[in-house]
Structures are given as structure tokens and as C-alpha cells.
Design a protein around this motif. Structure first.
Motif, PDB file in Angstrom:
ATOM      1  N   GLY A  99     -17.251 -28.940   9.908  1.00  0.00           N
ATOM      2  CA  GLY A  99     -18.425 -27.327   9.578  1.00  0.00           C
ATOM      3  C   GLY A  99     -18.123 -26.737   8.980  1.00  0.00           C
ATOM      4  N   LYS A 100     -16.761 -26.919   7.821  1.00  0.00           N
ATOM      5  CA  LYS A 100     -17.409 -26.042   7.085  1.00  0.00           C
ATOM      6  C   LYS A 100     -18.361 -26.186   5.939  1.00  0.00           C
ATOM      7  CE  LYS A 100     -12.087 -24.961   6.486  1.00  0.00           C
ATOM      8  NZ  LYS A 100     -10.542 -25.575   5.953  1.00  0.00           N
ATOM      9  N   MET A 103     -20.838 -23.909   6.316  1.00  0.00           N
ATOM     10  CA  MET A 103     -20.687 -23.193   5.971  1.00  0.00           C
ATOM     11  C   MET A 103     -20.949 -22.468   4.219  1.00  0.00           C
ATOM     12  SD  MET A 103     -16.576 -21.296   7.042  1.00  0.00           S
ATOM     13  CE  MET A 103     -17.449 -21.797   8.457  1.00  0.00           C
ATOM     14  N   PHE A 124     -13.106 -16.176  10.472  1.00  0.00           N
ATOM     15  CA  PHE A 124     -12.695 -17.508  10.245  1.00  0.00           C
ATOM     16  C   PHE A 124     -12.729 -16.803   8.601  1.00  0.00           C
ATOM     17  CE2 PHE A 124     -13.428 -22.188   8.173  1.00  0.00           C
ATOM     18  CZ  PHE A 124     -12.726 -22.436   8.352  1.00  0.00           C
ATOM     19  N   ASN A 174     -12.864 -17.502  16.759  1.00  0.00           N
ATOM     20  CA  ASN A 174     -11.838 -17.798  15.797  1.00  0.00           C
ATOM     21  C   ASN A 174     -11.450 -16.550  14.874  1.00  0.00           C
ATOM     22  OD1 ASN A 174      -9.964 -18.187  14.127  1.00  0.00           O
ATOM     23  ND2 ASN A 174     -10.705 -20.201  13.677  1.00  0.00           N
ATOM     24  N   ASP A 203     -22.361 -19.545  13.437  1.00  0.00           N
ATOM     25  CA  ASP A 203     -21.719 -20.581  14.085  1.00  0.00           C
ATOM     26  C   ASP A 203     -20.984 -21.071  15.100  1.00  0.00           C
ATOM     27  OD1 ASP A 203     -18.935 -22.169  13.715  1.00  0.00           O
ATOM     28  OD2 ASP A 203     -18.449 -21.074  12.074  1.00  0.00           O
ATOM     29  N   TYR A 206     -17.356 -23.349  18.529  1.00  0.00           N
ATOM     30  CA  TYR A 206     -16.584 -23.653  20.273  1.00  0.00           C
ATOM     31  C   TYR A 206     -17.903 -22.849  20.520  1.00  0.00           C
ATOM     32  CZ  TYR A 206     -12.481 -23.048  17.119  1.00  0.00           C
ATOM     33  OH  TYR A 206     -11.978 -23.138  15.554  1.00  0.00           O
ATOM     34  N   SER A 236     -15.752 -31.098  15.597  1.00  0.00           N
ATOM     35  CA  SER A 236     -13.890 -31.110  15.159  1.00  0.00           C
ATOM     36  C   SER A 236     -13.382 -30.582  16.943  1.00  0.00           C
ATOM     37  CB  SER A 236     -13.623 -30.041  14.053  1.00  0.00           C
ATOM     38  OG  SER A 236     -14.103 -30.898  12.803  1.00  0.00           O
ATOM     39  N   LYS A 237     -13.693 -29.607  17.082  1.00  0.00           N
ATOM     40  CA  LYS A 237     -12.958 -29.096  18.681  1.00  0.00           C
ATOM     41  C   LYS A 237     -13.546 -29.739  19.573  1.00  0.00           C
ATOM     42  CE  LYS A 237     -12.263 -26.075  14.928  1.00  0.00           C
ATOM     43  NZ  LYS A 237     -10.886 -26.349  14.694  1.00  0.00           N
ATOM     44  N   ARG A 245     -13.816 -35.247   9.803  1.00  0.00           N
ATOM     45  CA  ARG A 245     -14.355 -34.623   9.381  1.00  0.00           C
ATOM     46  C   ARG A 245     -15.772 -35.013   9.500  1.00  0.00           C
ATOM     47  NH1 ARG A 245     -12.635 -31.193   8.903  1.00  0.00           N
ATOM     48  NH2 ARG A 245     -13.967 -29.991   7.603  1.00  0.00           N
TER      49      ARG A 245
END
Ligand code: PLP
Length: 388
Positions: A99-100, A103, A124, A174, A203, A206, A236-237, A245
Motif C-alpha cells: 500500500g505504501k 502513497m 499513518f 490507523n 487510503d 482497512y 496486507s491487512k 508486499r
């Protein structure tokens, strides 16, 4: 050596430091309960693992298209249509390693001196880090306990200026577990009519972890902003695949080629077996992940009242994700001191609220992606420390 100045502005994610310290303490023979890092304690479902193994065996060892294999991008588009009720094209999906990465790319595309980027605080930590890295002005949107840790449309709208380029939203969030109801999102979307050049990075990593019957609302659902929404999501979550990844961005027509070019410059493509794992995750049975969400909810119902029993703690029941963010001002300690004492003296790893921004002072984050037994043991230990 003369390094580029930007690197001195880059922040970090304390969760990785805390995890390393917890491992160090364990290596010294200490019994540590880790409620710090934000990842599921479940294994990825077997069908997902098998899909990756099969791809490895079948010789999927080559580069894939930079955007990702077409069946995966089509599965992402179908999932977005199913969950958010919006028809989108696989051509606008960029599959990335986590996810990063979406971003990083989104912030990279807008950040430069003179630009303003709004981000949730506490939030985050990588948002603020990357905005600073890019040389833009990081404008904090306060995420407050009195609003149930939902963002407030008014708080955002009053911070917009002609220099605002990107607005980062995160719900469920988060580190707070906060969730922003549709009514507040709609108020915001209406207000954004006055800022037609502002893009939104939503984002939604979640997005499927919501409790008490709350339903996820995405800015993508709103036609007036749809062509300027970057949707960040990933595996990821939801699928307990954090270490594999895999993430994606859904990019508007105006940005998809720029984002793809960044991908080609940075990582070329995501490894193929993981992409096949991601395909199985989206198209296979959802029973196991639904069971995981149910278990998180059961743990949530244990950790919140238990934390509220602690002297000096006040814990709001979160609506989503797998975090609690108790207010610890009643302990008389600041976030960093309390977190450090809880780790070093009680053997429980948590994260200080300030790791998520200045508005996180007075809070600590605990992840309840751990067994009920460990959660109870951890709260008992914190209780002993506070009363000792
Ligand atoms: N966005 C939020 C809000 C997160 O909490 C995280 C991870 O903790 C990410 C994005 C990054 O996810 P990934 O591990 O897939 O890069």
C-alpha cells in the motif's frame, strides 16, 4: 559526502523500531507481548499460498507488465465495482509492492515547495514524512477523540487554500480505528466543489474491517470528485499478506501514466507469484477473511473494556481496523514515557501516539491483532505497572 537535503526531511515508521527493540528484548530472554506492529496474526489462507507456489512452479519468473498482470487488474476493477458500486477500468489500476507505494507515488506527484498537502494527524506516519521529503507544506487535519476519531469536513475545508494540491483521507483509520460516516464525507465532497484542482488520496486499506454494522464510504462513489480520486488499497491487512508486499492504486486518467512511469523507474513490476496470490485472494472464497474480521471484533470487545479498567486510561471503542488508541493523560505520563515503561518494565510492546503526529500526544496505540489470552495478559501487566 554531500547528501541531498531532502533526505534529512524524511521521517520513519516507529512501529519498525519498536518491533526491533521487542525482538532484542526477546533475544535477551524477556517475555514480550507484541501489540505494536499493525499486521494480522493470522496466516494468509492456504488457497492464496498455493496460488503463489503454483505460479512459482509454473515458471512465472519473468517481468510482468509494469501495471500488473491483466487478470489481477481486472479482478481489482471487479472488486471495486462490487464494493463501491462504481464501474472502473483495469487500465486505471496500478499494482504495486504494498500500500505504501501508492502513497509514495501520489505524494511525489504533488509535493514541491509552495504546494500544500493535507493529511490526518494522528495518522499513518509516512504521509507526513513523504510530504516533508517532497518539500511541500504538511497541513495537519486534527483527528480528534471528541469526534470519535472521524475527520471533520469543516476542519478540512477551513484549511484549504489556493495552494492545496492533495488531500489525504484514511477511513477506517490507523492509528485510531476511527471511521468517518457517510454524512461527514458528503459534507466534505460538497465543499470540494469550490476546489476543482484539489486531488484526493483515499487510503482505504482497512476498508473491509468495520464493526457494529458500519458501512464503508469512499469518495470514489461521488461523481463530482471521481476524476480526481486516487484510491489506495491492498492485500496486507485484509488477506494477512503484509510481508508479501502487494497493493494497488486506482488512478484517474490524468495520473495513471505518470504513476506507471514512476513504477517503471522504481520497481518495474511486482513479483509474479505474489500477483497470482493476490488474484486468488480476490476471486476465491472470502470465508476465511470474514472469519478473521469476526475474530478481530471479538478481541475488540475484550480489549476496550479491559483498558478502561486501567487507572488513567480512557479508551474509545474503535469502529474499524485492528487498533485501539486509548487516552492515557490520566496516568500523568506522556506517550513516549508510558510506551517505553510499558515495554521495558512490563514487557508489552505498544506505539506512542506521537509516532503518528503531534496530535497523538496523550495516547498510545495498541494493536489487537493478537490472541485474547495475550491481550488479557498484556492489560494485566500494564495494570500491575501502573499500580506498582
Ligand atoms: N495505509 C495505512 C493507513 C496503513 O496503516 C498501512 C500499514 O500499516 C499502509 C497504508 C501500508 O500498507 P502496506 O504494508 O501494504 O504497505
Amino acid at each position: 559526502m554531500k547528501l541531498a537535503q531532502a533526505i534529512s526531511r524524511l521521517g520513519t515508521e516507529t512501529a519498525f523500531d519498536v518491533m526491533a527493540r521487542a525482538q532484542q528484548l526477546r533475544a535477551q530472554g524477556k517475555d514480550i507481548i507484541d501489540l505494536s506492529i499493525g499486521q494480522s496474526d493470522f496466516r494468509a489462507p492456504d488457497s492464496i499460498v498455493e496460488a503463489a507456489v503454483k505460479a512459482f512452479r509454473d515458471g512465472m519468473h519473468s517481468y510482468t507488465p509494469a501495471k500488473g498482470i491483466l487478470p489481477l487488474r481486472e479482478a481489482v476493477a471487479a472488486d471495486i465495482e462490487k464494493r463501491r458500486g462504481v464501474k472502473v477500468s483495469a487500465e486505471n489500476v496500478l499494482v504495486v509492492p504494498g500500500g505504501k507505494v501508492t502513497m509514495f507515488f501520489a505524494i511525489q506527484l504533488f509535493a514541491e515547495p509552495g504546494a500544500e498537502i493535507l493529511y490526518p494527524n494522528p495518522g499513518f506516519p509516512i504521509y507526513e514524512s513523504l510530504i516533508n521529503y517532497g518539500g511541500a507544506k504538511a497541513v495537519a487535519i486534527p483527528i480528534l477523540e471528541k469526534n470519535n476519531f472521524a475527520f471533520s469536513a469543516d476542519d478540512i475545508l477551513e484549511r484549504l487554500t489556493p495552494n492545496s494540491r492533495l488531500l489525504i483521507l484514511n477511513s477506517p483509520a490507523n492509528p485510531t480505528g476511527g471511521f468517518t460516516p457517510r454524512s461527514e464525507l458528503e459534507k466534505l465532497i460538497k465543499g470540494l466543489d469550490d476546489y476543482p484542482d484539489l486531488y484526493i488520496l483515499s487510503d482505504e486499506i482497512y476498508g473491509r474491517m468495520l464493526y457494529d454494522g458500519n458501512e464503508h464510504a469512499s469518495p470514489l462513489e461521488y461523481e463530482s470528485v471521481r476524476d480526481r480520486v486516487i484510491l489506495l488499497d491492498g492485500w496486507s491487512k485484509t488477506y494477512a499478506m503484509a510481508g508479501l508486499r502487494l497493493g494497488y492504486g486506482l488512478w484517474p486518467d490524468t495520473l495513471i501514466d505518470h504513476a506507471t512511469r514512476l513504477a517503471v523507474n522504481v520497481h518495474s513490476c511486482v513479483n509474479a507469484p505474489t500477483q497470482y496470490a493476490g488474484l486468488e485472494a480476490l476471486t476465491g472464497s472470502q470465508d476465511e477473511v470474514e472469519a478473521m474480521f469476526k475474530t478481530f471484533d471479538e478481541r475488540r470487545k475484550v480489549i476496550v473494556p479491559r483498558l478502561n479498567e486501567l487507572s488513567g486510561f480512557k479508551c474509545h471503542a474503535p469502529s474499524g481496523a485492528f487498533y485501539v488508541f486509548p487516552n492515557i493523560t490520566g496516568t500523568g505520563m506522556d506517550s513516549a514515557t508510558l510506551q517505553s515503561r510499558i515495554l521495558e518494565e512490563a514487557g508489552v510492546a505498544t506505539i506512542p501516539g506521537t509516532s503518528f503526529g503531534s496530535y497523538g500526544e496523550g495516547y498510545i496505540r495498541l494493536s489487537y491483532a493478537n490472541s485474547i489470552e495475550n491481550i488479557n495478559k498484556a492489560v494485566d501487566r500494564i495494570g500491575d505497572l501502573l499500580s506498582g
